[in-house]
Motif scaffolding. Structure first.
Motif, mmCIF file in Angstrom:
data_model
loop_
_atom_site.group_PDB
_atom_site.id
_atom_site.type_symbol
_atom_site.label_atom_id
_atom_site.label_comp_id
_atom_site.label_asym_id
_atom_site.label_seq_id
_atom_site.Cartn_x
_atom_site.Cartn_y
_atom_site.Cartn_z
ATOM 1 N N VAL A 188 61.667 49.286 15.985
ATOM 2 C CA VAL A 188 61.926 48.019 15.308
ATOM 3 C C VAL A 188 62.299 48.286 13.850
ATOM 4 O O VAL A 188 63.178 47.631 13.289
ATOM 5 C CB VAL A 188 60.701 47.085 15.412
ATOM 6 N N GLU B 147 58.581 51.835 18.631
ATOM 7 C CA GLU B 147 59.520 50.993 19.380
ATOM 8 C C GLU B 147 60.876 50.900 18.695
ATOM 9 O O GLU B 147 61.797 50.265 19.217
ATOM 10 C CB GLU B 147 58.933 49.588 19.559
ATOM 11 N N GLU C 113 57.882 40.326 23.206
ATOM 12 C CA GLU C 113 58.519 41.269 24.127
ATOM 13 C C GLU C 113 57.912 42.660 24.026
ATOM 14 O O GLU C 113 57.698 43.325 25.035
ATOM 15 C CB GLU C 113 60.022 41.363 23.814
ATOM 16 N N GLY D 257 59.592 34.215 21.438
ATOM 17 C CA GLY D 257 59.317 34.512 20.048
ATOM 18 C C GLY D 257 59.291 33.276 19.170
ATOM 19 O O GLY D 257 59.572 32.155 19.608
ATOM 20 N N ARG E 253 58.304 37.889 15.447
ATOM 21 C CA ARG E 253 59.655 37.884 16.001
ATOM 22 C C ARG E 253 59.789 38.733 17.264
ATOM 23 O O ARG E 253 60.613 38.413 18.125
ATOM 24 C CB ARG E 253 60.647 38.382 14.944
ATOM 25 N N TYR E 254 58.982 39.803 17.367
ATOM 26 C CA TYR E 254 59.223 40.739 18.464
ATOM 27 C C TYR E 254 58.035 40.988 19.376
ATOM 28 O O TYR E 254 58.222 41.558 20.460
ATOM 29 C CB TYR E 254 59.690 42.090 17.890
#
Length: 991
Positions: A911, A909, A890, A835, A886-887
């Protein structure tokens, strides 16, 4: 008769022999013969020894027979009253019964409570209707109620007699005037009982005038209706308030609901005011609808001198109301409010408030009175029917239209009366079409008979439909037909509006430049050609639809320009004439959008799509993919880039017109609009690139030295373009095998410059700006780089904001393999292993804070700036992109260039919570819709929503807001404010 007990009841009455045939035939003509027979059986029991006399009279007196059978077969409530007071049958005797005069009604009502005149200081003798009753309390209410019901029963019997016997039909005007006079007398009686309660002895110290409003004021009252009143008193003190309250209490208990809600400030205002206080209120605070209500005001009881002073003081204000700045808006709001009161399940059965119903007639007549009454005293009349006659006499509406409208109005009022008489309940709702019994009763009660081919019920249904349709049709052209006749050169015997009257009428209908509007009408329909005649037929309806839009002036001008430009297109007027949906849709667009009319004029074939097809509106039949394929195929037919791009522009113009029209008409949602706009932009880029490469290859005489791909960035990359969006792109090339890299880049740069120049050339169409400022090093960097050069730059030199920009990179045109290779290269930077670094995240947050504080234009309102404002597009998109940075390395489902699809993945997900992503989604869609509506309304890109004014009205209208434009702004603020809370949590979080 279908009741199994009918034969037995007839036998008990002694009406079952051959000698009784006339009676039985008459009974069979009653609205409900079984109901009438049952009531007659009960009346026989109530009359006891008097039955023989009644029986003898009803056999000999056909007038009595018609009145009694008609009454008992039509009204259970009044039948019960006759049975409870059986001696009243004698008041129905005679070949004809003259109805009591106004004075006789008042005398009878006062006699019921033993009222005598009372001295009131300041009122000359003989000019007061203030009395003091001897009977008070519950006994007074009973006595007044009985007398009122007696008089109602006598009127209803006379009104219904013609349904049974060959008796004279009581005219509608006579019925409603008598009901209004009875209401006057009733409230005079109630006031006398109130005086006896509040001032049981001595002179009455209060001068109290009761002003009739609404239908009672117009002397066109129903059988069952609230009676609207306003109280004027000198002095206006506690005693005056108590006197008025007591009058209302007694009147509501004995007769009908007495409603004082039309007083200044409504139910929140003082019940009683002095004349001076009334005048002050209407001068400073009154709304347009309150002056409209005063059209029906008249003194009805109490201090008639004071009442007339009230009328004399306020009446002149009514006739200048149409000059108020908010007149048109006030009238429209009032009409919308009336329409909103109709429950959806009875909308088609509403006699009063439904389309083509009574309120349409009354509302239109009152509007015309207010527009022209300032200059024409003959229009200062109270009742709807009298006003129609006066409007026709003055040439403000056609005589035939006035006659037809009067006939339909009286027919609908007749049905309303019959429905109310049945149970003496307030109703305006027709029976449902599957209620055969109720419809059959209504037909007979309204004296509707079979026509030889259809039964009475069928004839009634046909008549209702015919009259409602006639009201709708005449209502549509009521305001506009005289306007067109005033500019027509055809000879006619009808009186015409003067130019001043026409200008007044156009101004009242919402035209801010009525002289210009009149000149447009003259140009459109003032000639003698067949085209002018068709326009004259179309324009009343078109103008009515235009009047419902935010800017009818601009709409009429656009329609004139369109008509002039399409003179040689015979199908144009034919489409408007034959396809009502198409014409209405066109008027909605012309009266609200400055963006679409020019597109339609230059792409007129889109107008054919305004009609409905087999599966619905044809505007939404084309899919973006098919449009794009058609655009590419059409532009590929031309050898030169100029002609190829011209063809692409032409098809883009038509697609913009189609998409924007469907958008304004509410046929496409925000994602569908964005997808269609992005798709056509991509097709234009593809066609321009192919044309430029083909032209260069032919000019060079050798193959292209490089392959080129166009990478969409920003909203183009996310397929979320709006009407005012530029195309943010990057150009990437790779040399062909054996080609020199320098030559390849130079050639590719020439191609890119050619595309930008040709697409960005000045044009009357919405601009096609190709923006390359997101390329490495911005404007100082090379226009085109090789894939390897991009890879090296992003690996070594890319700033966090450049990496952020890559999140929306998507291959849109050119060599697809090279475009995919670019995206794979970009993945290394935008979705790095582990990230984005915390340092880079902090930089993104710092840049966001700087954007918030510095980039908002001077003077812009941060609460309503659709792009950079709080909770606007930038806020939502930066929030999504920060979470992706940031994510997404993944969470691969977050690797999406679309803001909305990324939000779906973020929610799925976990988040962010579904509630938070829902708030962001709502804000993005709301801001995008508002931003698009700004372009459609103004005709040019804009991000700032206005706080008030005509642009805001148009924006709210285009955005589909149903209500006050100020409510649209409040809705926008509320949605974006909630989203801003989510944005601040995400950007302030270290999680």
């Amino acid at each position: 008769m279908v009741d199994p007990s009918a034969a037995n009841r007839l036998s008990l009455l002694g009406w079952d022999s051959q000698e009784d045939v006339d009676l039985l035939w008459a009974l069979s003509r009653a609205p409900d013969p079984d109901l009438a027979l049952l009531a007659l059986s009960r009346l026989k029991d109530a009359l006891e020894s008097e039955w023989q006399e009644f029986d003898r009279e009803v056999r000999d007196d056909t007038g009595l027979r018609g009145r009694v059978f008609g009454l008992l077969g039509a009204s259970t409530a009044l039948g019960d009253h006759l049975i409870a007071r059986p001696e009243l049958w004698r008041r129905l005797l005679g070949k004809s019964i003259p109805l009591p005069t106004d004075e006789e009604l008042t005398t009878r009502m006062l006699a019921a409570v033993g009222a005598v005149p009372v001295t009131v200081e300041g009122i000359p003798e003989g000019q007061s209707s203030i009395f003091r009753a001897e009977v008070v309390g519950p006994k007074a209410i009973i006595a007044l109620r009985n007398e009122y019901r007696d008089q109602l029963m006598i009127l209803a019997a006379a009104d219904l007699a013609a349904t049974v016997q060959d008796e004279p039909v009581l005219p509608y005007t006579a019925v409603v005037r008598h009901l209004s006079a009875l209401a006057d007398a009733a409230l005079t009686g109630a006031l006398s009982a109130a005086v006896a309660t509040v001032f049981p002895a001595g002179p009455c110290p209060i001068r109290l005038a009761i002003i009739a409003m609404g239908k009672c004021g117009a002397r066109e009252l129903n059988y069952v209706s609230d009676v609207d009143v306003i109280f004027v008193a000198e002095p206006s003190d506690g005693a005056a308030t108590r006197l008025a309250s007591e009058t209302m209490r007694i009147g509501s208990a004995a007769f009908f609901e007495v409603d004082a809600a039309l007083r200044p400030e409504g139910k929140a205002g003082a019940l009683v005011r002095t004349l001076e206080s009334h005048i002050a209120y209407y001068k400073r605070w009154a709304h347009t609808w309150e002056f409209q209500a005063l059209l029906k005001a008249r003194p009805m009881s109490g201090d008639m001198v004071l009442g007339q002073q009230y009328i004399d003081a306020l009446n002149p204000m009514v006739w200048v109301t149409s000059e108020r700045d908010d007149f048109v808006d006030g009238v429209r709001k009032m009409r919308r409010r009336v329409e909103s009161l109709i429950p959806a399940d009875i909308r088609d059965r509403e006699l009063k408030l439904g389309a083509g119903g009574l309120r349409d007639v009354e509302f239109a007549v009152q509007l015309l009175q207010m527009v022209h009454g300032r200059a024409d005293d003959s229009l200062h009349v109270l009742s709807t029917v009298e006003a129609l006659t006066a409007l026709a006499a003055g040439g403000y509406i056609g005589r035939e239209d006035a006659a037809n409208l009067t006939a339909s109005y009286e027919f609908l009022r007749l049905l309303e009366h019959r429905l109310q008489i049945q149970r003496m309940q307030r109703t305006h709702t027709l029976p449902s079409l599957d209620d055969d019994e109720a419809l059959r009763w209504l037909a007979r009660a309204a004296h509707v008979r079979p026509d030889g081919t259809t039964d009475a019920k069928g004839v009634l249904i046909a008549e209702i439909k015919r009259n409602i349709a006639r009201v709708r049709r005449i209502h549509t052209k009521l305001f506009y037909r005289p306007l067109l006749e005033s500019v027509s050169r055809l000879e006619t015997e009808a009186m015409r509006l003067t130019e001043d009257a026409a200008i007044r009428q156009l101004s009242a209908l919402g035209y801010t430049s009525p002289r210009n509007a009149l000149s447009h009408l003259r140009a459109l329909s003032g000639g003698l050609s067949r085209r002018d005649r068709i326009q004259a037929l179309l324009l009343p309806t078109l103008l009515d639809w235009l009047s419902e839009t935010p800017n009818p002036d601009a709409g009429l001008l656009a329609y004139r320009r369109m008509s002039d430009e399409l003179t040689d297109k015979e199908w144009f007027l034919r489409t408007l004439r034959d396809e009502g949906a198409a014409a209405r849709r066109l008027m909605k667009i012309l009266g609200s959008s400055a963006y679409i009319p020019d597109l339609l004029i230059r792409a007129p074939d889109v107008l054919r799509l305004f009609a409905d097809g087999a599966s619905g509106p044809r505007l939404i039949e084309p899919c973006p993919e098919d449009v794009a394929k058609g655009l590419l195929a059409s532009s590929a037919r031309y050898a030169t880039p100029e002609r190829s791009i011209a063809a692409a522009r032409s098809l883009r113009r038509a697609e913009l017109a189609r998409v924007a029209s469907a958008d304004v008409l509410g046929m496409l949602d925000v994602p569908q609009v964005c997808e269609a706009l992005s798709s056509v932009w991509v097709a234009v880029l593809e066609s321009a690139l192919k044309a430029a490469i083909q032209s260069s290859v032919e000019e060079r005489g050798e193959p292209a030295p490089a392959r080129i791909a166009v990478i969409g960035m920003g909203r183009l990359g996310g397929a979320e373009l709006g009407y005012g969006s530029d195309a943010d792109v990057l150009f990437v090339c790779t040399p062909e095998s054996g080609a020199d890299e320098t030559t390849a880049v130079k050639w590719s740069t020439q191609i890119a410059e050619m595309i930008r120049k040709q697409l960005g050339a000045p044009s009357v169409d919405p601009p096609l700006e190709v923006d390359t400022n997101l390329r490495p090093e911005g404007r100082s960097g090379p226009m085109v780089r090789t894939l390897a050069a991009y890879d090296a730059y992003y690996a070594q030199w890319a700033q966090p904001w450049e990496v952020q920009a890559l999140l929306r990179a998507h291959q849109v045109a050119g060599d697809p393999e090279l475009g995919i290779d670019f995206l794979h290269m970009a993945d290394k930077s935008r979705y790095p292993e582990g990230g984005m670094s915390e340092k880079s995240v902090r930089e993104i947050r710092r840049i966001k804070a700087r954007v918030d504080s510095e980039r908002l234009p001077r003077g812009a309102d941060p609460a309503t700036h659709t792009k950079l404002g709080r909770g606007g597009l930038s806020d939502v998109e930066w929030t999504v992109q920060l979470l992706q940075l940031r994510y997404a390395h993944e969470v691969t489902s977050m690797r999406n260039t679309s803001t909305l699809k990324s939000l779906d993945a973020i929610a799925a997900e976990g988040v962010l919570s579904e509630s938070d992503t829902g708030l962001l989604r709502d804000a993005w869609i709301t801001a995008t819709k508002a931003r698009n509506a700004l372009v459609l309304a103004r005709g040019k890109p804009s991000d700032q929503l206005p706080g008030t004014g005509p642009v805001l009205t148009a924006v709210a209208y285009i955005a589909g807001w149903d209500g006050d434009p100020g409510g649209f702004i409040e809705h926008y603020r509320r949605i974006t404010r909630r989203a801003r809370g989510v944005v601040e949590r995400v950007f302030g979080s270290n999680q």
